[in-house]
Design a protein around this motif. Sequence first.
Motif, PDB file in Angstrom:
ATOM      1  N   ASP A   1       0.672  -1.127  -0.167  1.00 49.88           N
ATOM      2  CA  ASP A   1      -0.009  -0.189  -0.256  1.00 49.88           C
ATOM      3  C   ASP A   1       0.510   1.200   0.415  1.00 49.88           C
ATOM      4  O   ASP A   1       0.723   2.268  -0.962  1.00 49.88           O
ATOM      5  CB  ASP A   1      -1.017   0.076   1.015  1.00 49.88           C
ATOM      6  CG  ASP A   1      -2.028  -1.208   1.323  1.00 49.88           C
ATOM      7  OD1 ASP A   1      -2.031  -1.399  -0.153  1.00 49.88           O
ATOM      8  OD2 ASP A   1      -2.808  -1.327   2.293  1.00 49.88           O
TER       9      ASP A   1
ATOM     10  N   TRP B   1       4.836   3.464  -7.067  1.00 53.87           N
ATOM     11  CA  TRP B   1       5.589   2.388  -7.169  1.00 53.87           C
ATOM     12  C   TRP B   1       4.780   1.460  -8.641  1.00 53.87           C
ATOM     13  O   TRP B   1       3.613   1.879  -8.236  1.00 53.87           O
ATOM     14  CB  TRP B   1       5.975   1.800  -6.440  1.00 53.87           C
ATOM     15  CG  TRP B   1       7.207   1.924  -5.983  1.00 53.87           C
ATOM     16  CD1 TRP B   1       7.278   3.202  -5.100  1.00 53.87           C
ATOM     17  CD2 TRP B   1       8.092   0.939  -5.157  1.00 53.87           C
ATOM     18  NE1 TRP B   1       8.257   3.316  -4.033  1.00 53.87           N
ATOM     19  CE2 TRP B   1       8.842   1.992  -3.979  1.00 53.87           C
ATOM     20  CE3 TRP B   1       8.270  -0.567  -5.017  1.00 53.87           C
ATOM     21  CZ2 TRP B   1      10.131   1.093  -3.367  1.00 53.87           C
ATOM     22  CZ3 TRP B   1      10.029  -1.134  -4.828  1.00 53.87           C
ATOM     23  CH2 TRP B   1      10.287  -0.002  -3.836  1.00 53.87           C
ATOM     24  N   SER B   2       5.419   1.551  -9.083  1.00 48.19           N
ATOM     25  CA  SER B   2       4.679   0.433 -10.276  1.00 48.19           C
ATOM     26  C   SER B   2       3.799  -1.060 -10.310  1.00 48.19           C
ATOM     27  O   SER B   2       5.747  -1.235  -8.706  1.00 48.19           O
ATOM     28  CB  SER B   2       4.808  -0.124 -11.736  1.00 48.19           C
ATOM     29  OG  SER B   2       6.551  -0.039 -11.622  1.00 48.19           O
ATOM     30  N   TRP B   3       3.290  -1.474 -10.154  1.00 44.18           N
ATOM     31  CA  TRP B   3       3.459  -2.863  -9.527  1.00 44.18           C
ATOM     32  C   TRP B   3       4.435  -4.140 -10.461  1.00 44.18           C
ATOM     33  O   TRP B   3       5.112  -4.223  -9.682  1.00 44.18           O
ATOM     34  CB  TRP B   3       2.505  -3.865 -10.564  1.00 44.18           C
ATOM     35  CG  TRP B   3       0.798  -3.231 -10.158  1.00 44.18           C
ATOM     36  CD1 TRP B   3       0.035  -2.445 -10.985  1.00 44.18           C
ATOM     37  CD2 TRP B   3       0.284  -3.402  -8.975  1.00 44.18           C
ATOM     38  NE1 TRP B   3      -1.196  -2.179 -10.141  1.00 44.18           N
ATOM     39  CE2 TRP B   3      -0.949  -2.894  -8.447  1.00 44.18           C
ATOM     40  CE3 TRP B   3       0.995  -3.699  -7.629  1.00 44.18           C
ATOM     41  CZ2 TRP B   3      -1.508  -3.052  -7.291  1.00 44.18           C
ATOM     42  CZ3 TRP B   3      -0.260  -4.209  -6.360  1.00 44.18           C
ATOM     43  CH2 TRP B   3      -0.869  -3.139  -5.734  1.00 44.18           C
TER      44      TRP B   3
ATOM     45  N   HIS C   1       0.075  -8.098  -8.759  1.00 45.59           N
ATOM     46  CA  HIS C   1      -1.138  -7.194  -9.060  1.00 45.59           C
ATOM     47  C   HIS C   1      -2.690  -8.329  -9.236  1.00 45.59           C
ATOM     48  O   HIS C   1      -3.685  -7.201  -8.567  1.00 45.59           O
ATOM     49  CB  HIS C   1      -1.025  -6.657 -10.502  1.00 45.59           C
ATOM     50  CG  HIS C   1      -2.509  -6.148 -11.418  1.00 45.59           C
ATOM     51  ND1 HIS C   1      -2.929  -6.538 -10.965  1.00 45.59           N
ATOM     52  CD2 HIS C   1      -2.611  -4.681 -10.451  1.00 45.59           C
ATOM     53  CE1 HIS C   1      -4.417  -5.199 -11.670  1.00 45.59           C
ATOM     54  NE2 HIS C   1      -3.456  -4.191 -11.664  1.00 45.59           N
TER      55      HIS C   1
ATOM     56  N   GLY D   1      -4.270  -5.864  -6.324  1.00 44.08           N
ATOM     57  CA  GLY D   1      -4.337  -4.747  -7.556  1.00 44.08           C
ATOM     58  C   GLY D   1      -5.951  -4.476  -7.390  1.00 44.08           C
ATOM     59  O   GLY D   1      -6.840  -4.969  -8.550  1.00 44.08           O
TER      60      GLY D   1
ATOM     61  N   ILE E   1       7.216  -3.481  -6.987  1.00 41.86           N
ATOM     62  CA  ILE E   1       6.765  -3.744  -6.524  1.00 41.86           C
ATOM     63  C   ILE E   1       6.761  -6.265  -6.342  1.00 41.86           C
ATOM     64  O   ILE E   1       7.944  -6.624  -5.140  1.00 41.86           O
ATOM     65  CB  ILE E   1       5.571  -3.833  -6.202  1.00 41.86           C
ATOM     66  CG1 ILE E   1       4.787  -2.102  -5.600  1.00 41.86           C
ATOM     67  CG2 ILE E   1       4.804  -5.018  -5.465  1.00 41.86           C
ATOM     68  CD1 ILE E   1       3.461  -1.795  -5.143  1.00 41.86           C
TER      69      ILE E   1
ATOM     70  N   ARG F   1       2.569   1.273  -3.428  1.00 39.53           N
ATOM     71  CA  ARG F   1       1.456   2.068  -4.469  1.00 39.53           C
ATOM     72  C   ARG F   1       1.372   3.301  -4.301  1.00 39.53           C
ATOM     73  O   ARG F   1       0.954   4.139  -5.263  1.00 39.53           O
ATOM     74  CB  ARG F   1       0.649   1.394  -3.907  1.00 39.53           C
ATOM     75  CG  ARG F   1       0.308  -0.326  -4.992  1.00 39.53           C
ATOM     76  CD  ARG F   1       0.976  -0.120  -6.265  1.00 39.53           C
ATOM     77  NE  ARG F   1       0.063   0.665  -6.524  1.00 39.53           N
ATOM     78  CZ  ARG F   1      -0.319   0.577  -8.355  1.00 39.53           C
ATOM     79  NH1 ARG F   1       1.346   0.579  -9.185  1.00 39.53           N
ATOM     80  NH2 ARG F   1      -0.792   1.378  -9.087  1.00 39.53           N
TER      81      ARG F   1
END
Length: 66
Positions: A37, A44-46, A61, A65, A49, A40
Motif C-alpha cells: 500500500d 511504485w509500479s506493480w 497485481h 490490485g 513492487i 503504491r
Amino acid sequence: MTIDLDAQLSAADPAIRLRAVGALHRLAERIEVAAVDAARADGWSWEQIGDALGVSRQSVHTKYGK
C-alpha cells in the motif's frame, strides 16, 4: 500482550511451534499489505513492487490490485 516467540518456536510441543509459525505468517502478510500500500501510494509500479518482493508483476497485481 508480550509473546516469547523464541520460547514458542523451541517448545517441545509441536502444536505450540505450529501456532507460532501461523502467527508469523499472519504478521508477515499484514506487513506485506502495508508495504505494498505504501509503495503504491508513493507511485511504485506493480513491476517495481514485484521485483522488490521477488515475484512477478502479475502475481503481485493479482494479489493486491483490487
